[in-house]
Scaffold this motif. Structure first.
Motif: not given
Length: 72
Positions: A1-2, A10, A16, A61, A64
């Motif tokens: 994810m981030k 993140g 996340n 996220n 991203y």
């Protein structure tokens, strides 16, 4: 994810976080696949991410990650 830390910054929380085996973790980090907002796998992987009902992901996220790896 981030990713956590610079330059990504993140969030360090469960929205996340996804759990992947070590091989898929590396593939995800390298952008060999990403995940749509509907949790379909994109890129070199077929399938769908399965989430526990209580686990909520921050869709920003996921976006991203897609943008960072060219899955816009």
């Amino acid at each position: 994810m981030k990713p956590l830390g610079k330059p990504h910054n993140g969030d360090d929380n469960s929205n996340n976080l996804i759990c992947l085996c070590p091989n898929h973790h590396v593939m995800f980090d390298k952008g060999l696949f990403s995940i749509s907002d509907e949790f379909n796998l994109l890129g070199d992987m077929d399938g769908k991410l399965i989430l526990k009902e209580k686990h909520k992901l921050n869709l920003l996220n996921l976006a991203y990650h897609r943008l960072a790896h060219g899955y816009s």
